[in-house]
Design a protein around this motif. Structure first.
Motif, short mmCIF file in Angstrom:
data_model
loop_
_atom_site.label_atom_id
_atom_site.label_comp_id
_atom_site.label_asym_id
_atom_site.label_seq_id
_atom_site.Cartn_x
_atom_site.Cartn_y
_atom_site.Cartn_z
N ALA A 141 0.82 -1.21 0.00
CA ALA A 141 0.00 0.00 0.00
C ALA A 141 0.85 1.26 0.00
O ALA A 141 2.00 1.26 0.44
CB ALA A 141 -0.92 -0.02 1.21
N ASP A 142 0.26 2.33 -0.50
CA ASP A 142 0.91 3.64 -0.49
C ASP A 142 0.37 4.52 0.63
O ASP A 142 1.09 5.33 1.20
CB ASP A 142 0.66 4.38 -1.81
N TYR A 143 -0.92 4.37 0.93
CA TYR A 143 -1.57 5.28 1.85
C TYR A 143 -2.64 4.58 2.67
O TYR A 143 -3.05 3.46 2.36
CB TYR A 143 -2.27 6.42 1.08
N GLU A 144 -3.12 5.31 3.67
CA GLU A 144 -4.31 4.95 4.43
C GLU A 144 -5.41 5.95 4.08
O GLU A 144 -5.18 7.17 4.07
CB GLU A 144 -4.03 5.01 5.93
N PHE A 145 -6.60 5.46 3.76
CA PHE A 145 -7.76 6.33 3.57
C PHE A 145 -8.22 6.78 4.95
O PHE A 145 -8.51 5.96 5.82
CB PHE A 145 -8.87 5.57 2.85
N ILE A 146 -8.30 8.09 5.19
CA ILE A 146 -8.54 8.59 6.54
C ILE A 146 -10.02 8.70 6.90
O ILE A 146 -10.34 9.00 8.05
CB ILE A 146 -7.85 9.96 6.75
N GLY A 147 -10.90 8.47 5.94
CA GLY A 147 -12.33 8.56 6.24
C GLY A 147 -12.93 9.89 5.89
O GLY A 147 -13.96 10.30 6.45
N LEU A 148 -12.32 10.59 4.95
CA LEU A 148 -12.79 11.90 4.49
C LEU A 148 -12.72 11.90 2.97
O LEU A 148 -11.67 11.64 2.39
CB LEU A 148 -11.91 13.00 5.07
N ALA A 149 -13.86 12.17 2.31
CA ALA A 149 -13.91 12.10 0.85
C ALA A 149 -14.93 13.09 0.31
O ALA A 149 -15.82 13.56 1.03
CB ALA A 149 -14.26 10.68 0.40
N TYR A 150 -14.79 13.39 -0.98
CA TYR A 150 -15.75 14.27 -1.65
C TYR A 150 -16.27 13.58 -2.91
O TYR A 150 -15.50 13.00 -3.68
CB TYR A 150 -15.12 15.60 -2.03
N PHE A 151 -17.58 13.65 -3.11
CA PHE A 151 -18.25 13.14 -4.31
C PHE A 151 -18.97 14.31 -4.98
O PHE A 151 -19.82 14.94 -4.35
CB PHE A 151 -19.27 12.06 -3.95
N SER A 152 -18.63 14.59 -6.21
CA SER A 152 -19.34 15.63 -6.95
C SER A 152 -20.73 15.11 -7.32
O SER A 152 -21.09 13.97 -7.01
CB SER A 152 -18.57 15.98 -8.23
N LYS A 153 -21.50 15.90 -8.04
CA LYS A 153 -22.81 15.46 -8.51
C LYS A 153 -22.68 14.20 -9.34
O LYS A 153 -23.44 13.24 -9.16
CB LYS A 153 -23.46 16.58 -9.32
#
Length: 223
Positions: A141-153
């Protein structure tokens, strides 16, 4: 959540999905800026089905925030202004900080792992996400997903469409989950990737912390 909205406006349109110990949030029931949505089936499902209880509020785009993190509002603002349809905040500090609790991390493999031209000392602000899940080897793995994301329309529409297509129709396992009913957000994100949707990973390295106890909260406030 239109991108023309300032990050501060996000906090005026909060939708909170509650399951376990839901009564602890009763004090917010009269807050005009917070809408509480119950998920009574939470013991039989997992995070994805909890999130999708708010699907009718997602059509204009939305920010996804896990309930166990504290973060700098600047991170959310950066996600929203990224001009991507789906973008996740990721951090690689897990590689040198051992978590104090025994848990599986939501790990991410980005395209730069497979493309030598993308490897450099200079951080890439955005990387294509290739794999995401809890069962990825930490060394891969490269990263950990921190639990914060954005979804556009458009990103929200893709998420809702695939959820509705799969819900009730998949009887076997779904990516890392034993069934679609018990799948998590990382499972459907992997499904989006496998279907050709582009998901971006935005690297951050400070300004957030996962909270699991009153001691964590206290230490965060002191720092």
């Amino acid at each position: 959540l239109d991108r023309s909205s300032a990050a501060s406006d996000v906090y005026k349109r909060q939708i909170v999905i509650r399951g376990h110990e839901s009564h602890q949030l009763d004090s917010y029931s009269n807050d005009p800026n917070i809408k509480l949505i119950d998920h009574p089936e939470h013991p039989k499902t997992h995070l994805l089905h909890s999130i999708m209880r708010a699907s009718k509020h997602m059509s204009s785009g939305f920010a996804l925030v896990f309930s166990d993190i504290i973060f700098d509002a600047a991170i959310l603002s950066k996600l929203i202004s990224s001009d991507q349809d789906i973008v996740l905040a990721v951090d690689n500090s897990y590689t040198y900080h051992k978590h104090l609790i025994d848990k599986k991390l939501d790990l991410v493999v980005s395209r730069k792992s497979f493309d030598s031209q993308l490897r450099s000392l200079q951080q890439e602000s955005l990387s294509d996400l290739i794999r995401i899940g809890k069962n990825i080897d930490e060394k891969q793995a490269d990263y950990e997903f921190i639990g914060l994301a954005y979804f556009s329309k458009n990103g929200a529409k893709a998420l809702i469409d695939i959820f509705e297509e799969c819900n009730g129709k998949i009887s076997s396992g779904f990516h890392e989950a034993s069934s679609f009913k018990t799948s998590g957000i990382t499972d459907i994100l992997q499904e989006l990737i496998d279907r050709g949707y582009q998901i971006k990973a935005m690297e951050i390295y400070k300004g957030w912390r996962e909270i699991h106890s009153h001691e964590d909260k206290k230490n965060t406030e002191l720092n």
